[in-house]
Each structure stands twice: as C-alpha cells, then as structure tokens.
Design a protein around this motif. Structure first.
Motif, PDB file in Angstrom:
ATOM      1  N   SER A 226      28.612  22.542  57.728  1.00 23.14           N
ATOM      2  CA  SER A 226      28.502  23.753  56.910  1.00 23.14           C
ATOM      3  C   SER A 226      29.872  24.195  56.398  1.00 23.14           C
ATOM      4  O   SER A 226      29.994  24.729  55.292  1.00 23.14           O
ATOM      5  CB  SER A 226      27.834  24.878  57.707  1.00 23.14           C
ATOM      6  OG  SER A 226      28.463  25.088  58.951  1.00 23.14           O
ATOM      7  N   CYS A 266      27.194  30.337  56.515  1.00 22.14           N
ATOM      8  CA  CYS A 266      26.635  29.027  56.171  1.00 22.14           C
ATOM      9  C   CYS A 266      26.330  28.254  57.452  1.00 22.14           C
ATOM     10  O   CYS A 266      27.155  28.211  58.370  1.00 22.14           O
ATOM     11  CB  CYS A 266      27.615  28.242  55.301  1.00 22.14           C
ATOM     12  SG  CYS A 266      26.988  26.653  54.711  1.00 22.14           S
ATOM     13  N   PHE A 269      19.689  24.991  58.673  1.00 19.33           N
ATOM     14  CA  PHE A 269      18.481  25.781  58.414  1.00 19.33           C
ATOM     15  C   PHE A 269      17.882  26.323  59.706  1.00 19.33           C
ATOM     16  O   PHE A 269      17.529  27.510  59.790  1.00 19.33           O
ATOM     17  CB  PHE A 269      17.458  24.910  57.685  1.00 19.33           C
ATOM     18  CG  PHE A 269      16.097  25.548  57.583  1.00 19.33           C
ATOM     19  CD1 PHE A 269      15.828  26.495  56.611  1.00 19.33           C
ATOM     20  CD2 PHE A 269      15.085  25.215  58.484  1.00 19.33           C
ATOM     21  CE1 PHE A 269      14.579  27.100  56.526  1.00 19.33           C
ATOM     22  CE2 PHE A 269      13.839  25.804  58.407  1.00 19.33           C
ATOM     23  CZ  PHE A 269      13.576  26.753  57.428  1.00 19.33           C
ATOM     24  N   LEU A 272      20.024  29.166  61.238  1.00 20.79           N
ATOM     25  CA  LEU A 272      19.994  30.406  60.472  1.00 20.79           C
ATOM     26  C   LEU A 272      18.603  31.026  60.427  1.00 20.79           C
ATOM     27  O   LEU A 272      18.468  32.216  60.160  1.00 20.79           O
ATOM     28  CB  LEU A 272      20.546  30.166  59.077  1.00 20.79           C
ATOM     29  CG  LEU A 272      22.045  29.845  59.046  1.00 20.79           C
ATOM     30  CD1 LEU A 272      22.574  29.845  57.628  1.00 20.79           C
ATOM     31  CD2 LEU A 272      22.855  30.813  59.901  1.00 20.79           C
ATOM     32  N   SER A 273      17.573  30.231  60.721  1.00 22.76           N
ATOM     33  CA  SER A 273      16.237  30.838  60.856  1.00 22.76           C
ATOM     34  C   SER A 273      16.187  31.751  62.082  1.00 22.76           C
ATOM     35  O   SER A 273      15.430  32.719  62.113  1.00 22.76           O
ATOM     36  CB  SER A 273      15.156  29.754  60.947  1.00 22.76           C
ATOM     37  OG  SER A 273      15.130  29.129  62.217  1.00 22.76           O
ATOM     38  N   GLY A 332      13.503  27.720  52.438  1.00 18.35           N
ATOM     39  CA  GLY A 332      14.944  27.784  52.653  1.00 18.35           C
ATOM     40  C   GLY A 332      15.554  29.054  52.081  1.00 18.35           C
ATOM     41  O   GLY A 332      16.356  29.730  52.739  1.00 18.35           O
ATOM     42  N   ALA A 336      17.257  32.196  54.120  1.00 16.04           N
ATOM     43  CA  ALA A 336      18.605  32.646  53.786  1.00 16.04           C
ATOM     44  C   ALA A 336      18.618  34.133  53.453  1.00 16.04           C
ATOM     45  O   ALA A 336      19.512  34.877  53.899  1.00 16.04           O
ATOM     46  CB  ALA A 336      19.149  31.833  52.610  1.00 16.04           C
ATOM     47  N   CYS A 358      21.873  27.963  53.613  1.00 17.30           N
ATOM     48  CA  CYS A 358      21.286  27.071  54.616  1.00 17.30           C
ATOM     49  C   CYS A 358      21.478  25.626  54.167  1.00 17.30           C
ATOM     50  O   CYS A 358      21.253  25.295  52.994  1.00 17.30           O
ATOM     51  CB  CYS A 358      19.794  27.337  54.784  1.00 17.30           C
ATOM     52  SG  CYS A 358      19.356  28.985  55.354  1.00 17.30           S
ATOM     53  N   ARG A 368      19.436  29.399  49.770  1.00 17.61           N
ATOM     54  CA  ARG A 368      20.538  30.345  49.608  1.00 17.61           C
ATOM     55  C   ARG A 368      19.977  31.703  49.214  1.00 17.61           C
ATOM     56  O   ARG A 368      18.928  31.820  48.616  1.00 17.61           O
ATOM     57  CB  ARG A 368      21.556  29.844  48.588  1.00 17.61           C
ATOM     58  CG  ARG A 368      21.060  29.709  47.175  1.00 17.61           C
ATOM     59  CD  ARG A 368      22.231  29.431  46.212  1.00 17.61           C
ATOM     60  NE  ARG A 368      22.686  28.060  46.263  1.00 17.61           N
ATOM     61  CZ  ARG A 368      23.953  27.716  46.421  1.00 17.61           C
ATOM     62  NH1 ARG A 368      24.873  28.632  46.561  1.00 17.61           N
ATOM     63  NH2 ARG A 368      24.301  26.443  46.439  1.00 17.61           N
TER      64      ARG A 368
END
Length: 372
Positions: A226, A266, A269, A272-273, A332, A336, A358, A368
C-alpha cells in the motif's frame, strides 16, 4: 535532513529498537537456491545469499542438506527477529528435483505446508499454500542459478516445514480452508517486528517528522504494497509515509491532536473493511472481517438478496470482493467510503481532509473514497 529527523518506514523501524527477521518465503527461497545449486554444481553454498524484492542480500546458514541423484534438499531455520511469530525457529526445507526441459517451475506442498481447499485466496483450490510473491522469488533465483551453472531451470520445488501442521493450528489457516500445514508468506522477505507500544510510538514520531518537514499531505499505510501505491498515486516523499501496520486508531488519534491538511489511508481491502466496520486495531488476533457487514454494504450498492447471501457466506474478504465485482457492485468503493467516514468520526472535527484507498495483494486499486 539529518539522520535524527529522518522519516518514513525505515526510520519507524529503527525507532522501535526491534530486530527484524525473515519471512517463510525468504527462507524457502534460500533453501531452494542452495538445493538447486547443489544439484547443478555438486555442493551446497553455505551460507547461501539471496536477493529480496527491495534489493537486500541476506545470507542464511543451512541447517540441513541432502544430495542424491536428481534431487537435493536444503533447510533453513526461520529467524523472525524480535517478532513473536509462531513460525520463529521452524525448519523450512526445500527439495528440488530436476524435470524435463520445458516443464518450468512446479510447486508442491511437502509435510507441514498447507493446501488451498476453498476459494477466496490468492491461489487456486488444490494449489500448495506458497503465496505468489514467494513463488516469484523462488522462480527468479532458480533462473539465476540455472544461468550460472548451465541448467534448464525446469524443476519441481517441494516446500516443507518441520512440525508445520501442528504450528498451523495456532494460525487462521484451518478456518480459511488451508489444510495440512502453514502458508509460505512474505511480500518483502522481511518480518517487521510487532510491539504495540514501540510501533505506536514510532507512528507518533513519524507524524512529528512529517509536520516538522512541512508536509501537508501524509499517508497511513498498512504495509509495503500500500505504501508503494500511494507513492505512485500521489508522489509522496518518504517522510510523508506512515507505516501504521494494524494501528489505524493510533494514526487517527495522533493526527487528531497534531493535524495535517490531508491524510490518505491506504491498505488491503480486507484490513480496511475492518476499519469500515468500526475496528481501529486491524490485527487478525483482535478483529475479523465481518462478512455480514460487507453484505449490508453490498445491498446498499445494488446487490440483490442472493448476492448478499453469497457475500455473507464468502470464505474471505477477497472472495466477497470478487463476487461483487463480477456482479458490477462497487464493494471496494463502498468499503473505502465507510472507512473514510469511520476515520472522520475518530478525528472528531479536526481540520484534516481524509481519503481512503483499498488495494489487493498486488497493489492494484480496488476501491477508493472521495476526499472529505
């Protein structure tokens, strides 16, 4: 800038005072290199030196070696540095067997290395759990050895880990459908040591360095992939990069008290979920991907009930993302945006604009948010 004021991922690691180690992928590559060299040259290099994706050239002592007609095995003991990695001290072996010309490089799972049995992972069902980056690293080193000693480069590589099946019971592999042992992992070849207090302190120092350098835009990244993505996207300098790892909350809370104009978050996925669902610690031991939450997001993004049910029952976050992408549902972007909104909630009105990107394992952007 003086060394004392240096920022970025490398400076953060130095600041923790913790010793880095080597991934299972790096160890398997070293063992493969030694074994194939022995097959072609008649002797094992000890220590054996490899080149990691970022150019480092570590050397590994061999803990096991065996050479027979058409087959060689070498073993390396994994040193995870100061990280409390369950595989620290494990003996990683690679057995290399010569194949007919044109066969290419074939990977097999030996004792202690798992096999993929469910979809949603970066490898097809039925494949040995040797991840894509370690596979490429091994292919590259096989090609170098072949060029040096006149081989064809056509080999079968069987990776095994002593007691790996037992060690794997302490990991998430069984739940992910990786059966029979461990995964061979690593994107940089280096294990970044994990210490909550030391790493959070290093994040704070990274923010301080960025602010002192006059950086108005900084990025909190979950790892090297990232980090590379935000550099490509925004051209940020090293001292504007914060290696937040799993500590999203530490970045947000410190930036709340020490604002910058813009913060980009960043990461992968799946990680960040978790932030999107309200988790501020993204480590797998303390938070999990909530597929029911992803199903709810998918529904808001246009998924029908049947697709939402598939998402809720998906094996991994990646599998959920793939299902939605095939159906044209922008999961996605939805993740984000939800992660950005959670970040803004933690910032509590601090004058910081936030966007979230992501990525998948290769660094491709899969989602994004806008800037808010």
């Amino acid at each position: 800038m003086t060394g004392a004021a240096r920022g970025g991922r490398g400076a953060q690691l130095e600041h923790t005072g913790l010793r880095p180690g080597w991934t299972t992928g790096a160890c398997a590559t070293a063992a493969t290199t030694a074994a194939y060299t022995a097959l072609l040259a008649g002797d094992f290099p000890d220590p054996v030196t490899i080149t990691l994706p970022r150019g480092q050239t570590p050397s590994f002592a061999l803990a096991a070696e065996e050479l027979t007609d058409g087959r060689a095995t070498a073993g390396v003991v994994k040193d995870a540095g100061d990280d409390p990695d369950v595989t620290h001290g494990a003996l990683v072996r690679a057995t290399v067997r010569l194949l007919p010309a044109g066969s290419g490089v074939v990977f097999r799972a030996g004792p202690g290395v798992g096999t993929v049995t469910r979809p949603g992972l970066p490898l097809p069902v039925g494949e040995p759990a040797v991840n894509p980056v370690p596979r490429q690293l091994m292919r590259d080193h096989v090609a170098r050895v072949a060029e040096r000693y006149g081989g064809s480069g056509d080999v079968e590589i069987t990776v095994s880990v002593d007691d790996g099946e037992e060690i794997a019971r302490s990991t998430w592999n069984p739940r992910l459908g990786i059966l029979g042992g461990l995964s061979v992992l690593g994107t940089t070849g280096i294990v970044v040591p994990y210490s909550c207090s030391a790493w959070i302190d290093s994040i704070r120092r990274g923010v301080d360095v960025a602010r002192a350098a006059g950086r108005r835009h900084v990025a909190g990244c979950t790892g090297s992939t990232s980090e590379r993505t935000v550099v490509e996207e925004y051209g940020l300098p090293e001292d504007a990069l914060l290696d937040m790892g799993d500590f999203a909350g530490a970045v947000l809370k410190y930036v709340r008290r020490h604002p910058v104009d813009r913060l980009t978050v960043c990461g992968g996925f799946a990680k960040l979920s978790k932030l999107a669902a309200g988790h501020l610690d993204l480590h797998s031991a303390r938070s999990q991907v909530d597929k029911a939450f992803l199903a709810g997001l998918a529904r808001r993004g246009g998924a029908d009930a049947a697709l939402a049910a598939e998402v809720a029952g998906a094996n991994t976050g990646l599998a959920a993302l793939q299902l939605c992408r095939a159906a044209g549902v922008p999961l996605g972007d939805l993740v984000a945006t939800a992660a950005r909104d959670q970040a803004l909630a933690v910032l509590r009105g601090a004058p910081v604009a936030v966007d979230v990107i992501c990525v998948d394992r290769s660094g491709t952007v899969v989602g994004r948010s806008g800037i808010a």
